[in-house]
Design a protein around this motif. Structure first.
Motif, PDB file in Angstrom:
ATOM      1  N   PHE A 105      10.136  35.195   5.252  1.00 25.96           N
ATOM      2  CA  PHE A 105      10.754  37.164   4.511  1.00 25.96           C
ATOM      3  C   PHE A 105      10.255  37.854   5.073  1.00 25.96           C
ATOM      4  N   THR A 106       9.230  37.685   5.318  1.00 27.26           N
ATOM      5  CA  THR A 106       7.916  38.559   6.480  1.00 27.26           C
ATOM      6  C   THR A 106       6.714  38.398   7.128  1.00 27.26           C
TER       7      THR A 106
ATOM      8  N   ASN B  31       9.350  43.443   3.115  1.00 29.94           N
ATOM      9  CA  ASN B  31       8.738  43.063   2.200  1.00 29.94           C
ATOM     10  C   ASN B  31       7.214  42.462   3.001  1.00 29.94           C
TER      11      ASN B  31
ATOM     12  N   ARG C 119      13.413  39.029  -4.918  1.00 33.59           N
ATOM     13  CA  ARG C 119      12.434  40.456  -4.506  1.00 33.59           C
ATOM     14  C   ARG C 119      12.931  40.861  -3.443  1.00 33.59           C
ATOM     15  N   ASN C 120      14.160  41.212  -2.500  1.00 33.71           N
ATOM     16  CA  ASN C 120      13.864  40.689  -1.071  1.00 33.71           C
ATOM     17  C   ASN C 120      14.101  42.145  -0.567  1.00 33.71           C
TER      18      ASN C 120
ATOM     19  N   LEU D 105      10.529  35.735  -4.605  1.00 37.46           N
ATOM     20  CA  LEU D 105      10.709  36.359  -2.920  1.00 37.46           C
ATOM     21  C   LEU D 105      11.699  36.479  -3.520  1.00 37.46           C
ATOM     22  N   ALA D 106      13.024  35.597  -3.263  1.00 36.42           N
ATOM     23  CA  ALA D 106      14.697  35.396  -2.977  1.00 36.42           C
ATOM     24  C   ALA D 106      14.695  36.835  -4.369  1.00 36.42           C
TER      25      ALA D 106
END
Length: 208
Positions: free
Chosen positions: A116-117, A77, A71-72, A68-69
């Motif tokens: 993240f989302t 997201n 692809r943020n 996740l870090a």
């Protein structure tokens, strides 16, 4: 102004699309659909297929923070979590991931994803063919459809607890599982994967 949103699909070989030599699996169908929509003028939804064959939720919680870090997207997201077919398997006399540990791992994955989302989806486990239900296969794994119901119940409970969305592939495939699963009785065939993609398309439409 168009947005660029990242959709991250975490899972095992069914997320990866194993045994589908026609379409590449349900996530790859979604990837092509999103790209087509982008060319038609919609938002860009970048689909990342992060499925790893044989993985359980033990592997998920080790890698999900890093994935996740890495692809943020600043524009947003979307996270899909699709596990259980390996977790519930018995190998060498032991459950690969016991229900209580599965629950704890999904809980942890949700906690990390929420950093993240808020758009998090839990994906049901698929039914198994009668030919492998309760039978040890060549990989040494033994799976039962009764355990599918147990683990899917955990996933449903998690969606309710955290106000997430449950994508129910199980109900869509169970009645016709013998024609929608590949010869190994675990993975869908191209028809099964195609049906899964059709069910998931309305979900990704929201981000296009």
């Amino acid at each position: 102004m168009k947005r660029m949103i990242y959709a991250l699909f975490f899972g095992d070989s069914i997320t990866y699309g194993e045994y589908d030599g026609v379409f590449g699996g349900w996530v790859d169908i979604l990837k092509r659909y999103a790209l087509q929509k982008f060319h038609e003028g919609h938002n860009e939804l970048i689909v990342y297929n992060l499925g790893i064959g044989g993985e359980t939720t033990e592997g998920l919680i080790k890698r999900i923070p890093h994935e996740l870090a890495a692809r943020n997207s600043a524009d947003g997201n979307v996270v899909f979590i699709a596990y259980g077919a390996n977790d519930l398997a018995i190998k060498n006399g032991n459950k690969m991931v016991a229900p209580e540990d599965f629950t704890a791992n999904i809980e942890e994955a949700i906690r990390i994803a929420k950093q993240f989302t808020t758009d998090i989806y839990l994906v049901s486990i698929l039914p198994f063919s009668k030919d492998v239900d309760g039978i040890e296969v060549a990989s040494g794994k033994l799976r039962t459809n009764d355990e599918v119901l147990t683990y899917n119940s955990i996933l449903k409970g998690m969606t309710e607890k955290h106000s997430l969305t449950y994508i129910d592939f199980y109900s869509a495939l169970v009645d016709d599982k013998e024609v929608l699963l590949s010869q190994d009785g675990v993975h869908p065939n191209e028809k099964g994967y195609g049906m899964m993609a059709e069910i998931a398309i309305p979900t990704i439409e929201k981000y296009l």
